[in-house]
Design a protein around this motif. Structure first.
Motif, PDB file in Angstrom:
ATOM      1  N   CYS A 178     112.183 -93.524  -3.138  1.00  0.00           N
ATOM      2  CA  CYS A 178     111.465 -93.529  -2.597  1.00  0.00           C
ATOM      3  C   CYS A 178     110.211 -95.124  -2.761  1.00  0.00           C
ATOM      4  O   CYS A 178     110.723 -95.583  -3.853  1.00  0.00           O
ATOM      5  N   HIS A 179     110.702 -95.578  -1.319  1.00  0.00           N
ATOM      6  CA  HIS A 179     110.459 -97.088  -1.664  1.00  0.00           C
ATOM      7  C   HIS A 179     108.948 -97.020  -0.358  1.00  0.00           C
ATOM      8  O   HIS A 179     109.340 -97.671   1.184  1.00  0.00           O
ATOM      9  N   GLY A 180     107.920 -96.897  -0.190  1.00  0.00           N
ATOM     10  CA  GLY A 180     106.620 -96.835   0.401  1.00  0.00           C
ATOM     11  C   GLY A 180     107.366 -95.313   1.868  1.00  0.00           C
ATOM     12  O   GLY A 180     107.365 -94.111   0.292  1.00  0.00           O
ATOM     13  N   SER A 181     107.370 -95.923   2.512  1.00  0.00           N
ATOM     14  CA  SER A 181     107.302 -94.676   3.857  1.00  0.00           C
ATOM     15  C   SER A 181     108.761 -94.485   3.619  1.00  0.00           C
ATOM     16  O   SER A 181     109.114 -93.616   4.920  1.00  0.00           O
ATOM     17  N   LEU A 182     109.799 -95.341   3.330  1.00  0.00           N
ATOM     18  CA  LEU A 182     111.341 -94.485   2.998  1.00  0.00           C
ATOM     19  C   LEU A 182     111.465 -94.282   1.967  1.00  0.00           C
ATOM     20  O   LEU A 182     111.455 -94.583   0.784  1.00  0.00           O
TER      21      LEU A 182
ATOM     22  N   LYS B 110     104.785 -86.993   7.959  1.00  0.00           N
ATOM     23  CA  LYS B 110     103.772 -88.764   7.061  1.00  0.00           C
ATOM     24  C   LYS B 110     103.456 -87.900   5.436  1.00  0.00           C
ATOM     25  O   LYS B 110     102.760 -88.773   5.270  1.00  0.00           O
ATOM     26  N   LYS B 111     103.276 -86.846   6.442  1.00  0.00           N
ATOM     27  CA  LYS B 111     102.308 -86.145   5.449  1.00  0.00           C
ATOM     28  C   LYS B 111     102.961 -86.218   4.357  1.00  0.00           C
ATOM     29  O   LYS B 111     101.959 -86.222   3.153  1.00  0.00           O
ATOM     30  N   THR B 112     104.141 -85.647   3.980  1.00  0.00           N
ATOM     31  CA  THR B 112     104.489 -85.531   3.050  1.00  0.00           C
ATOM     32  C   THR B 112     105.263 -86.176   2.157  1.00  0.00           C
ATOM     33  O   THR B 112     104.154 -86.892   0.488  1.00  0.00           O
TER      34      THR B 112
END
Length: 455
Positions: A409-413, A435-437
């Motif tokens: 997990c790297h930011g939103s990735l 996005k909530k996750t």
């Protein structure tokens, strides 16, 4: 359910299997499908187990989408539903097996046993004659399994075929195929994609013409009768109103059709784009899906696709959810070292370097656990990622439950070598694009940065 009102379907259904990989199952299945179609029969093909390349070839051979049947990854009832639907629409259903008949957990044998599907055994007769009978009897009796017939590949002559047939002891020799001058080309992950084979349809028609087929033996083969299951419950449309940009081209071609169908059932609108053609992430996308493929074969083109690279970096900077699996993850690294020893700059969203290697780095069924449920899938890759990032979790191998692929997990990735089969848990698949996750579940999903298994 009362048998008196239970609905059934009937068709000829066969698992095409063998003693091992490399016997020509895909070639034979494709040739048989073309032969039966030329006779005016409606044919549907399936592939056992996790695979992307064989189904592409079989789709060209049959002219219809090729589904996956696997009692673990897909699930027994989902397999039953797909099989019953195909049987209701077609005269013949062929299921190409994976590896050898009894290899893997689950194996092709497990699928055949679950639904009572008889087996068409493909044997490589190129270096044997009468021993073919012993091989067939051993494969039949080990399960045991019903062997409906044998297809002998790489047969040298009519006399050779007669010796094979005489050895089979009441198992019919359904067809033979001579050794071919032109075969289906392969590379490190298996067959090449259909788009890379010049005149593929002509080659498939040629294979069908070369298949010496016993129509009388075929006519004696049994029909399979299968109860039609009740319709599955509708999927909650938890992605309703979302637009998902899906990379789709020769570099990002490893994509289960069922995954796209699942996203649509979840309510998402899909917008396809091609990084190889330097196309940006679609302007109205709310999330991005980067499936696997062959970025290593197109590394120079991807390295020069500045519009694509800038768009995915901007999407990441804007906190847009991005799910990148295997080849999709490789294209987001800082650099990619190809098999020729050349290093190419990639999109630079995921810190780290990808290196191709001659040795297989990952293979087999695995599962990833999210708060919304367990996504099943698999891994198959010849590269490795070197990164300073700490995995926030790892997948679990099936059936050993040993640690599998790292998930980063790297930011939103969210990225991994793991290929997810979305219908195995639609709500967990939906969570990859919420996005909530990414933002709110810090104590459950994204908050685990210890590298421990979440299960």
């Amino acid at each position: 359910m009362n048998d008196a009102i239970e609905k059934h379907v009937e068709a000829r259904v066969f698992l095409v299997s063998a003693a091992s990989s490399g016997t020509g199952k895909t070639t034979v299945t494709a040739a048989l499908a073309r032969t039966l179609q030329h006779q005016g029969l409606r044919v549907r093909l399936f592939k056992t187990g996790p695979d992307f390349l064989d189904p592409m070839l079989l789709e060209r051979a049959s002219g219809a989408q090729v589904g996956s049947l696997d009692v673990w990854m897909v699930g027994l009832e989902a397999c039953r539903a797909q099989l019953a639907q195909a049987m209701g629409e077609c005269d013949v259903v062929l299921i190409e097996g994976v590896m050898g008949l009894y290899d893997g957990t689950p194996s092709s044998f497990d699928l055949a046993r679950a639904f009572g599907v008889p087996v068409l055994l493909v044997i490589d007769a190129g270096a044997m004659a009468q021993t073919a009978g012993a091989l067939v009897q051993g494969l039949r009796d080990y399960g045991p399994i019903e062997v409906a017939g044998v297809i002998a590949n790489r047969v040298g002559s009519k006399h050779h075929a007669d010796m094979v047939a005489a050895s089979l002891r009441n198992v019919p020799l359904l067809a033979t195929l001579a050794k071919q001058v032109q075969s289906l080309p392969e590379r490190h992950l298996g067959l090449v994609t259909p788009a890379e084979v010049p005149d593929l349809d002509a080659l498939l028609d040629h294979l069908a013409q070369q298949l010496v087929f016993d129509n009388a033996a075929w006519a004696r083969l049994p029909l399979l009768r299968l109860a039609v299951p009740q319709p599955a419950a509708a999927i909650a449309p938890s992605l309703a109103g979302m637009n998902i940009g899906v990379a789709r081209d020769a570099a990002f071609a490893f994509l289960y059709p069922a995954n796209l169908a699942c996203l649509r059932a979840l309510g998402a609108q899909l917008q396809f784009f091609s990084p190889l053609n330097n196309e940006p992430v679609p302007a109205h996308a709310d999330a991005v899906y980067l499936p696997g493929g062959y970025p290593e074969l197109h590394a120079q083109t991807l390295s020069e696709a500045t519009i694509w690279q800038a768009s995915i970096r901007q999407a990441h900077a804007d906190h847009m959810p991005i799910w990148a699996e295997c080849g999709g993850m490789m294209a987001l690294a800082d650099t990619l070292l190809d098999q020729a020893g050349r290093t190419w700059p990639m999109a630079g969203v995921l810190p780290g370097a990808v290196m191709m290697q001659a040795r297989l780095a990952g293979l087999g069924p695995q599962a990833m656990t999210l708060p919304e449920g367990v996504l099943r899938g698999h891994t198959f890759h010849y590269s490795r990622l070197e990164t300073a990032l700490t995995p926030f979790c790892v997948t679990l191998k099936n059936p050993s439950r040993l640690a599998g692929e790292a998930v980063y997990c790297h930011g939103s990735l969210l990225a991994s070598y793991f290929h997810a089969y979305f219908p195995s848990c639609p709500q967990a698949a939906a969570a990859l694009f919420w996005k909530k996750t990414r933002r709110d579940s810090k104590t459950t999903f994204l908050g685990n940065t210890s590298g421990q298994i979440i299960s």
